[in-house]
Each structure stands twice: as structure tokens, then as C-alpha cells.
Design a protein around this motif. Structure first.
Motif, PDB file in Angstrom:
ATOM      1  N   LEU A 238       0.840  -1.195   0.000  1.00 45.79           N
ATOM      2  CA  LEU A 238       0.000   0.000   0.000  1.00 45.79           C
ATOM      3  C   LEU A 238       0.878   1.249   0.000  1.00 45.79           C
ATOM      4  O   LEU A 238       0.586   2.235  -0.693  1.00 45.79           O
ATOM      5  CB  LEU A 238      -0.907   0.003   1.234  1.00 45.79           C
ATOM      6  N   ILE A 239       1.964   1.192   0.749  1.00 42.51           N
ATOM      7  CA  ILE A 239       2.865   2.335   0.851  1.00 42.51           C
ATOM      8  C   ILE A 239       3.782   2.420  -0.365  1.00 42.51           C
ATOM      9  O   ILE A 239       3.946   3.485  -0.964  1.00 42.51           O
ATOM     10  CB  ILE A 239       3.697   2.248   2.148  1.00 42.51           C
ATOM     11  N   THR A 240       4.374   1.291  -0.762  1.00 41.95           N
ATOM     12  CA  THR A 240       5.329   1.329  -1.874  1.00 41.95           C
ATOM     13  C   THR A 240       4.674   1.738  -3.188  1.00 41.95           C
ATOM     14  O   THR A 240       5.277   2.427  -4.009  1.00 41.95           O
ATOM     15  CB  THR A 240       6.010  -0.041  -2.050  1.00 41.95           C
ATOM     16  N   ARG A 241       3.436   1.316  -3.392  1.00 39.90           N
ATOM     17  CA  ARG A 241       2.755   1.670  -4.645  1.00 39.90           C
ATOM     18  C   ARG A 241       2.581   3.184  -4.774  1.00 39.90           C
ATOM     19  O   ARG A 241       2.575   3.719  -5.872  1.00 39.90           O
ATOM     20  CB  ARG A 241       1.393   0.986  -4.706  1.00 39.90           C
ATOM     21  N   THR A 242       2.417   3.854  -3.629  1.00 46.38           N
ATOM     22  CA  THR A 242       2.207   5.303  -3.676  1.00 46.38           C
ATOM     23  C   THR A 242       3.517   6.080  -3.682  1.00 46.38           C
ATOM     24  O   THR A 242       3.540   7.253  -4.066  1.00 46.38           O
ATOM     25  CB  THR A 242       1.380   5.755  -2.455  1.00 46.38           C
ATOM     26  N   MET A 243       4.609   5.442  -3.288  1.00 44.17           N
ATOM     27  CA  MET A 243       5.880   6.157  -3.143  1.00 44.17           C
ATOM     28  C   MET A 243       6.806   6.012  -4.341  1.00 44.17           C
ATOM     29  O   MET A 243       7.558   6.926  -4.656  1.00 44.17           O
ATOM     30  CB  MET A 243       6.618   5.665  -1.888  1.00 44.17           C
ATOM     31  N   VAL A 244       6.777   4.869  -5.002  1.00 47.49           N
ATOM     32  CA  VAL A 244       7.778   4.577  -6.022  1.00 47.49           C
ATOM     33  C   VAL A 244       7.387   5.189  -7.363  1.00 47.49           C
ATOM     34  O   VAL A 244       6.260   5.045  -7.818  1.00 47.49           O
ATOM     35  CB  VAL A 244       7.974   3.054  -6.176  1.00 47.49           C
ATOM     36  N   ASP A 245       8.337   5.887  -7.984  1.00 50.37           N
ATOM     37  CA  ASP A 245       8.116   6.540  -9.267  1.00 50.37           C
ATOM     38  C   ASP A 245       9.324   6.247 -10.156  1.00 50.37           C
ATOM     39  O   ASP A 245      10.454   6.629  -9.834  1.00 50.37           O
ATOM     40  CB  ASP A 245       7.951   8.046  -9.058  1.00 50.37           C
ATOM     41  N   SER A 246       9.101   5.559 -11.289  1.00 51.62           N
ATOM     42  CA  SER A 246      10.207   5.150 -12.160  1.00 51.62           C
ATOM     43  C   SER A 246      10.886   6.328 -12.847  1.00 51.62           C
ATOM     44  O   SER A 246      11.994   6.199 -13.367  1.00 51.62           O
ATOM     45  CB  SER A 246       9.703   4.159 -13.216  1.00 51.62           C
ATOM     46  N   SER A 247      10.233   7.488 -12.864  1.00 57.90           N
ATOM     47  CA  SER A 247      10.836   8.655 -13.522  1.00 57.90           C
ATOM     48  C   SER A 247      11.798   9.401 -12.602  1.00 57.90           C
ATOM     49  O   SER A 247      12.496  10.307 -13.039  1.00 57.90           O
ATOM     50  CB  SER A 247       9.729   9.615 -13.989  1.00 57.90           C
ATOM     51  N   ARG A 248      11.834   9.007 -11.334  1.00 59.98           N
ATOM     52  CA  ARG A 248      12.708   9.677 -10.367  1.00 59.98           C
ATOM     53  C   ARG A 248      14.169   9.376 -10.670  1.00 59.98           C
ATOM     54  O   ARG A 248      14.523   8.285 -11.112  1.00 59.98           O
ATOM     55  CB  ARG A 248      12.349   9.222  -8.953  1.00 59.98           C
ATOM     56  N   ALA A 249      15.047  10.352 -10.465  1.00 60.43           N
ATOM     57  CA  ALA A 249      16.486  10.153 -10.681  1.00 60.43           C
ATOM     58  C   ALA A 249      16.998   9.021  -9.802  1.00 60.43           C
ATOM     59  O   ALA A 249      16.457   8.771  -8.717  1.00 60.43           O
ATOM     60  CB  ALA A 249      17.241  11.442 -10.377  1.00 60.43           C
TER      61      ALA A 249
ATOM     62  N   ALA B 239      17.683   6.908  -2.387  1.00 63.85           N
ATOM     63  CA  ALA B 239      17.446   7.548  -1.090  1.00 63.85           C
ATOM     64  C   ALA B 239      16.060   7.197  -0.563  1.00 63.85           C
ATOM     65  O   ALA B 239      15.898   6.878   0.628  1.00 63.85           O
ATOM     66  CB  ALA B 239      17.609   9.057  -1.218  1.00 63.85           C
ATOM     67  N   LEU B 240      15.059   7.235  -1.440  1.00 62.87           N
ATOM     68  CA  LEU B 240      13.688   6.950  -1.016  1.00 62.87           C
ATOM     69  C   LEU B 240      13.518   5.491  -0.629  1.00 62.87           C
ATOM     70  O   LEU B 240      13.002   5.171   0.456  1.00 62.87           O
ATOM     71  CB  LEU B 240      12.717   7.309  -2.142  1.00 62.87           C
ATOM     72  N   MET B 241      13.962   4.578  -1.512  1.00 58.04           N
ATOM     73  CA  MET B 241      13.821   3.150  -1.234  1.00 58.04           C
ATOM     74  C   MET B 241      14.666   2.745  -0.037  1.00 58.04           C
ATOM     75  O   MET B 241      14.251   1.927   0.799  1.00 58.04           O
ATOM     76  CB  MET B 241      14.211   2.333  -2.463  1.00 58.04           C
TER      77      MET B 241
ATOM     78  N   ALA C 156      12.978 -10.088   5.659  1.00 58.31           N
ATOM     79  CA  ALA C 156      11.606  -9.960   5.162  1.00 58.31           C
ATOM     80  C   ALA C 156      11.388  -8.603   4.512  1.00 58.31           C
ATOM     81  O   ALA C 156      10.688  -8.493   3.491  1.00 58.31           O
ATOM     82  CB  ALA C 156      10.620 -10.161   6.312  1.00 58.31           C
ATOM     83  N   ALA C 157      11.987  -7.555   5.070  1.00 58.91           N
ATOM     84  CA  ALA C 157      11.841  -6.216   4.492  1.00 58.91           C
ATOM     85  C   ALA C 157      12.430  -6.166   3.083  1.00 58.91           C
ATOM     86  O   ALA C 157      11.822  -5.592   2.166  1.00 58.91           O
ATOM     87  CB  ALA C 157      12.531  -5.189   5.395  1.00 58.91           C
ATOM     88  N   LEU C 158      13.600  -6.755   2.892  1.00 57.20           N
ATOM     89  CA  LEU C 158      14.193  -6.785   1.554  1.00 57.20           C
ATOM     90  C   LEU C 158      13.354  -7.624   0.598  1.00 57.20           C
ATOM     91  O   LEU C 158      13.154  -7.255  -0.563  1.00 57.20           O
ATOM     92  CB  LEU C 158      15.619  -7.341   1.612  1.00 57.20           C
ATOM     93  N   ALA C 159      12.855  -8.752   1.085  1.00 56.89           N
ATOM     94  CA  ALA C 159      12.031  -9.613   0.240  1.00 56.89           C
ATOM     95  C   ALA C 159      10.800  -8.869  -0.273  1.00 56.89           C
ATOM     96  O   ALA C 159      10.340  -9.106  -1.396  1.00 56.89           O
ATOM     97  CB  ALA C 159      11.607 -10.862   1.013  1.00 56.89           C
ATOM     98  N   LEU C 160      10.272  -7.960   0.526  1.00 63.94           N
ATOM     99  CA  LEU C 160       9.108  -7.176   0.120  1.00 63.94           C
ATOM    100  C   LEU C 160       9.470  -6.127  -0.922  1.00 63.94           C
ATOM    101  O   LEU C 160       8.724  -5.896  -1.880  1.00 63.94           O
ATOM    102  CB  LEU C 160       8.514  -6.470   1.336  1.00 63.94           C
ATOM    103  N   LEU C 161      10.608  -5.471  -0.739  1.00 68.36           N
ATOM    104  CA  LEU C 161      10.955  -4.319  -1.562  1.00 68.36           C
ATOM    105  C   LEU C 161      11.730  -4.681  -2.823  1.00 68.36           C
ATOM    106  O   LEU C 161      11.747  -3.893  -3.776  1.00 68.36           O
ATOM    107  CB  LEU C 161      11.766  -3.319  -0.731  1.00 68.36           C
ATOM    108  N   MET C 162      12.379  -5.838  -2.857  1.00 69.19           N
ATOM    109  CA  MET C 162      13.196  -6.203  -4.010  1.00 69.19           C
ATOM    110  C   MET C 162      12.389  -6.258  -5.311  1.00 69.19           C
ATOM    111  O   MET C 162      12.818  -5.710  -6.331  1.00 69.19           O
ATOM    112  CB  MET C 162      13.919  -7.529  -3.746  1.00 69.19           C
ATOM    113  N   PRO C 163      11.211  -6.907  -5.329  1.00 74.52           N
ATOM    114  CA  PRO C 163      10.434  -6.909  -6.579  1.00 74.52           C
ATOM    115  C   PRO C 163      10.036  -5.503  -7.030  1.00 74.52           C
ATOM    116  O   PRO C 163      10.035  -5.210  -8.221  1.00 74.52           O
ATOM    117  CB  PRO C 163       9.193  -7.739  -6.227  1.00 74.52           C
ATOM    118  N   VAL C 164       9.726  -4.638  -6.066  1.00 74.95           N
ATOM    119  CA  VAL C 164       9.369  -3.254  -6.397  1.00 74.95           C
ATOM    120  C   VAL C 164      10.554  -2.545  -7.033  1.00 74.95           C
ATOM    121  O   VAL C 164      10.415  -1.830  -8.036  1.00 74.95           O
ATOM    122  CB  VAL C 164       8.912  -2.500  -5.125  1.00 74.95           C
ATOM    123  N   ASP C 165      11.747  -2.745  -6.471  1.00 75.21           N
ATOM    124  CA  ASP C 165      12.952  -2.092  -6.984  1.00 75.21           C
ATOM    125  C   ASP C 165      13.289  -2.599  -8.380  1.00 75.21           C
ATOM    126  O   ASP C 165      13.663  -1.803  -9.265  1.00 75.21           O
ATOM    127  CB  ASP C 165      14.117  -2.355  -6.025  1.00 75.21           C
TER     128      ASP C 165
END
Length: 590
Positions: A78-89, A95-97, A112-121
């Protein structure tokens, strides 16, 4: 040195040697050492299994279950979907991730935190057209740093708090680590975001790494009646070039054909060994009417279900596939799935894919019945490389999950409830509210870590009882005799950090924490700064991909080599020592 000390030092030396060798999994090594210690009489029989009921072991297991509940509720995505923007430098994205990963890993297990964020990254890197290798290592380091800030962020902190309770009568509380660990983590995150990511090696093919991430060694079979039967292998090269597929070999009757295989006449059931991305592989298969490597299984899947889908996943250390083949675990008959390909950076695969031993960090290409991808990945213990897009529970339970967890953290922090009890109540509440299905409850516990802790804790206690830790502490005190306090703490940190870079950080904390207490007692000073030094150092494993599970997880997806980590990791470790030593002396004076 007594006989018991000699035996225990030999056991620990054997454990460290076996962990460095890596031939056998760490839980088997630790449990075997415990059993030998019991048989030889250095571990009392009545204490043999005390580690499995130890508060540190219970907290680690409960944190993993709570982390799974936060995932199931959709709280993180819910949080990552609203925060992540592929156009960001890139710098801003890191810094954000990194900041979000650090905050997340402070309140849940950092793996577990990395496992959640790795696919998003990885998804963001693909959308931005850049290599995932530019951001995955910074994300891994950020989640490791974030775990330093709280009691439950990483297993070493939990262990050190429990050892303090046994030795000094009171454990560290939830946020006792924050003044040192939190500020050190912030300094580390600033370094990673501004400077560290620029130190990651940029190879000549760096711009092509996004495409290369999806390249697999895979097999396609020539089915009965195919028009290719009787043609030479080299006649397929033109079609392979069009589909961007590399034909690298031929397997017949289970044996790889070398040499002049390009002139071999193709027969039914021949397997073509290919290097290709999933899309290119499918294009080539369709153009030549080839079959997947397990044609019978493919036909059965099509007849049974609503079709097939291809998924990509990375193999962590604790996966049931690590060190085994797809054939050995029964992937086909147990899960009705097929291993299509393996991507292993920098290493060639010279045998049939389904008979190839999978390694931690490998990326797998799996053919599964449509709609079963999540179940297959959970059973294998692998992690997805793209967002699953699944909502297991209703969105209305997201804030319930967060609220229950926050209440438990607050209650434990204020001393109203003992931390293991608070976490246990959260698990019960998650099950009763159907945030976590009861039948999946134990699937989220990392049992090898539980066995490691349960085995090493009695061994560590035996080493302390026998006077072994006092002997090591005396040696370090004699080595640093006459040195100022900051120098003594630095030596302890460097020794602990070095061990953590090559060994499991949990095992390192179990051994190093009692040594820190003994050093403080021999110097006649407060042991807390020594325990804090061990806590920070045990978590700061940045030099190798084997020092921390997070570093292993990003090895394959990031396309890294073993020697890539130290380039950013070494200055980061120096920074951690430089920042944490003054902070320890300020917040935990001798």
C-alpha cells in the motif's frame, strides 16, 4: 586451558570452518556440534535443548510470523505503490527506497523487508530502463542498517538483549538500540544514497544488464513428428538469431553433446540447450513448434488446468531448492510445475536444467499452472522478481494489522508486556482476524534459523561456563592493555565485524556478546557499551555476499560478482565504526 575449553574451542572452530566451507547448511552444522558437545559431556544433558525455548529463539520466530502478517494485509505494498516513481532520478530513488527499507527493517525482520521491496525495486529499474544492479545492493545495505535501530530489527539485537538479561538481570528494551544503532543507520543511509551507489562497479555491459537479467540457460525439446527431425542443428541458427536466442548445446539420451554438435542430425526427444530471455524463448519455441523440457508434464498441465504461466523467482539460502535439483525435490509431481531455466551470473551450466543443482542467488524460470504461482513459490521458498499482484486479505484489514503491531510495540516499549508475549498476542490476533491463515502459520517461520539459535545458545553458554569466553576476553584485554576506551571498543568491533562478514551474524553475536561482557568485567567498566559494540558490528556485514542473507538475495538479480560488495561495503564498515564508537561513549558511557 582445561579439557572442556579445548573441546569447546575445537567445536566452535569446526563450526566456523564448516560454515566457511558452505558444503552443509548452517543449521545442520550447529545441531551436529551441539550433539557432539552433549556426547562429550561439555554441554549438560539437561541444557541440551534449552536454546529452543530461549526467549531469543521465540522472538525471532514470532517476528517472522508478524512480518508475514504485515505482508498479507497489504500494509507494505500500500505504501510502496504510492511512493515509487520510475521517472525519479537514480540517486533520489535509492534515497527513497533505502530510507523506506531502513524504517521498515527497524520494525520487522530485515530479510523480510528486503524480500518485500526487491520486486518493487526491480520493476522500477525495468520501467526506468536501467540496471537493477545499480539499486539492489544499496537497498540490501539499507535494510541491514535499518535493523540496527530496534530490538526486533535483526536477530543479533534480540540475542544480545537476551544475553544481557541472563548476565546482568535485565534485557535491553525495544528502543535502547536507537541512539547508537539508529543514528549509525542514518549516517550509513546518507552515505549509501549520496556516495555508496556510485562505487558499485560499472562494467562495459552495464547498460545491457536490464536485458541480461532475464537471460536463462533453458531447454526446449524436439517433439515426435516435428519438422525439424532430420535437419542439422546449424540449420536452426538463422531462426535463433531472429528470436535473439543463443543455441549453446544439444542433449541426447541425457548426455550433453560437445564438439561438432552443430552438424548433428536432430532426432525426436533431443533437447536444445539455449540461452535466452523468457520472451525470446517463447518466440523461438512457437516458431519451431518445440516443446518444453518436460513435454509429458506440459501436456498434463494443459489438460488439467486453465493454462500455464511463466514466473521468475530468486533463490534464497533457506529455499528447499538450494543445493538440490528440481528433480530431487519432486517439483514436477509435487507441484505440477516445470523448471524451464536457470540464470546464474558468471557461471556456465553444463548439464540438464532439471538435473542442475540450484544455488542461492540463482534466478529461476518456472512453468506453473495458471493461478498457482504464489503457492509454488511459497512451497519452494523462493522470492518473486515481479509483484505478484495478489490480495490475500481484504484491504480493510491493512490498518488493523498495522494497529495491532503498533500496539504491541508500544506496550513492550513501555514495559507493560514482555516482548515475546506482546508478539505472541499479535500472532494470535492475526490468526483470529484471518489476516494470517492458520494452516500457513508455521510456513513463515525460518526453521533453519530456529535450529541454529537453539543449537548455538547452549554451546555459547557452555563456553562461558567453562571459562572459555573469559580466556578470549583476557587475551583481547592484554592485547589492548593501556589503550584508551575507544580503541578497545574499536578492536572488539573490528573482530566481531570480521567474523560477521564471513559467518552467520546470529552465530557471531552468540559468541561475541559474552566476550564483550567478560572484557568489561576484567576492565572494571560498564558492559553495556561493549554489548552495543557487538550489536552494531554483528549486523554490519557488507564486504561479501555471504555475510548477510540480504546480500546473498541480491547477488543474482543484481548481476553482481563476489568482489563487488567490498567496494561500497568497506568504506561503509569504516563509517559504521567511526560513527558508532563516539555514539556508544556518549549514550552508554563506561
Amino acid at each position: 586451558m582445561t579439557t572442556d575449553q579445548i573441546i569447546l574451542f575445537s567445536l566452535f572452530g569446526g563450526v566456523f570452518a564448516m560454515l566457511l566451507w558452505g558444503r552443509f547448511r548452517y543449521d545442520l552444522v550447529a545441531f551436529s556440534a551441539l550433539m557432539v558437545g552433549v556426547v562429550l559431556g561439555v554441554v549438560p544433558v539437561k541444557d541440551a535443548f534449552s536454546g529452543f525455548g530461549h526467549s531469543a529463539t521465540l522472538v525471532v520466530a514470532l517476528v517472522l510470523v508478524v512480518s508475514a502478517g504485515l505482508v498479507r494485509s497489504g500494509a507494505v505494498f500500500l505504501i510502496t505503490r504510492t511512493m515509487v516513481d520510475s521517472s525519479r532520478a537514480l540517486g533520489g530513488h535509492i534515497a527513497l527506497m533505502g530510507g523506506f527499507g531502513g524504517i521498515l527493517s527497524a520494525f520487522m525482520n530485515n530479510v523480510a523487508a528486503l524480500a518485500l521491496l526487491m520486486p518493487v525495486d526491480i520493476q522500477t529499474a525495468h520501467k526506468a530502463g536501467r540496471s537493477p544492479g545499480l539499486s539492489l545492493m544499496p537497498l540490501s545495505f539499507a535494510t541491514i542498517l535499518g535493523g540496527m535501530a530496534t530490538l526486533i530489527g535483526t536477530p543479533p539485537n534480540i540475542i544480545i538483549a537476551a544475553i544481557r538479561e541472563e548476565s546482568l538481570g535485565e534485557p535491553f528494551s525495544m528502543f535502547d538500540f536507537a541512539p547508537v544503532g539508529g543514528l549509525t543507520a542514518i549516517a550509513g543511509l546518507i552515505f549509501v544514497a549520496l556516495i555508496g551507489w556510485r562505487l558499485i562497479p560499472k562494467r562495459e555491459d552495464a547498460t545491457a544488464q536490464v536485458a541480461e537479467l532475464g537471460d536463462y540457460i533453458a531447454e526446449l525439446t524436439v517433439p515426435e513428428g516435428n519438422k525439424l527431425i532430420g535437419q542439422r542443428l546449424e540449420e536452426l541458427y538463422e531462426e535463433a538469431e531472429k528470436a535473439d536466442v543463443a543455441i549453446i548445446g544439444l542433449i541426447r539420451d541425457g548426455k550433453r553433446r560437445y564438439g561438432r554438435s552443430r552438424y548433428t542430425m536432430l532426432q525426436a526427444e533431443d533437447a536444445l540447450v539455449l540461452e535466452a530471455s523468457p520472451d525470446a524463448l517463447d518466440e523461438f519455441r512457437s516458431a519451431l513448434s518445440l516443446a518444453f523440457s518436460d513435454e509429458k508434464r506440459e501436456s498434463l498441465l494443459k489438460a488439467e488446468g486453465d493454462g500455464l504461466e511463466v514466473i521468475e523467482a530468486v533463490v534464497p539460502v533457506e529455499s528447499r531448492l538450494n543445493g538440490r535439483t528440481a528433480q530431487a525435490v519432486g517439483l514436477a509431481w509435487r507441484q505440477r510445475s516445470v523448471l524451464l531455466g536457470i540464470s546464474r551470473r558468471g557461471k556456465s551450466i553444463r548439464q540438464q536444467v532439471r538435473k542442475t543443482e540450484v544455488e542461492a542467488g540463482d534466478i529461476l524460470l518456472l512453468l506453473v499452472p495458471r493461478g498457482t504461482g504464489a503457492d509454488v513459490m511459497d512451497w519452494l521458498g523462493v522470492l518473486p522478481l515481479a509483484s505478484r499482484g495478489l490480495s490475500v486479505t481484504e484491504n480493510s484489514k491493512t490498518w488493523l494489522a498495522i494497529g495491532l503491531f503498533a500496539a504491541a510495540v508500544l506496550a513492550a516499549s513501555l514495559g507493560l508486556v514482555y516482548l515475546p508475549v506482546a508478539l505472541g498476542l499479535v500472532v494470535v490476533a492475526y490468526v483470529l482476524s484471518k489476516i494470517l491463515p492458520l494452516q500457513e502459520l508455521y510456513d513463515h517461520i525460518e526453521w533453519p534459523v530456529v535450529v541454529l539459535l537453539g543449537s548455538m545458545i547452549p554451546l555459547g553458554a557452555a563456553l562461558e561456563t567453562s571459562g572459555g569466553t573469559e580466556l578470549i576476553a583476557s587475551s583481547l584485554v592484554n592485547l589492548t592493555q593501556g589503550w584508551p576506551a575507544w580503541a578497545i571498543l574499536t578492536v572488539l568491533m573490528v573482530v566481531t565485524m570480521t567474523l560477521s562478514d564471513v559467518l552467520n551474524n546470529t552465530a557471531t553475536a552468540i559468541v561475541a556478546a559474552p566476550i564483550g561482557i567478560q572484557m568489561a568485567q576484567q576492565l572494571g567498566v560498564n558492559p553495556d557499551p561493549f554489548l552495543m559494540a557487538v550489536a552494531i558490528a554483528a549486523s554490519a556485514a557488507f564486504l561479501t555476499p555471504i555475510g548477510h542473507k540480504n546480500n546473498t538475495l541480491v547477488l543474482g538479480p543484481g548481476g553482481y560478482h563476489f568482489g563487488d560488495y567490498w567496494r561500497m561495503g568497506l568504506p561503509l564498515e569504516i563509517l559504521v565504526v567511526s560513527v558508532s564508537i563516539p555514539l556508544i561513549l556518549i549514550f552508554w558511557p563506561l
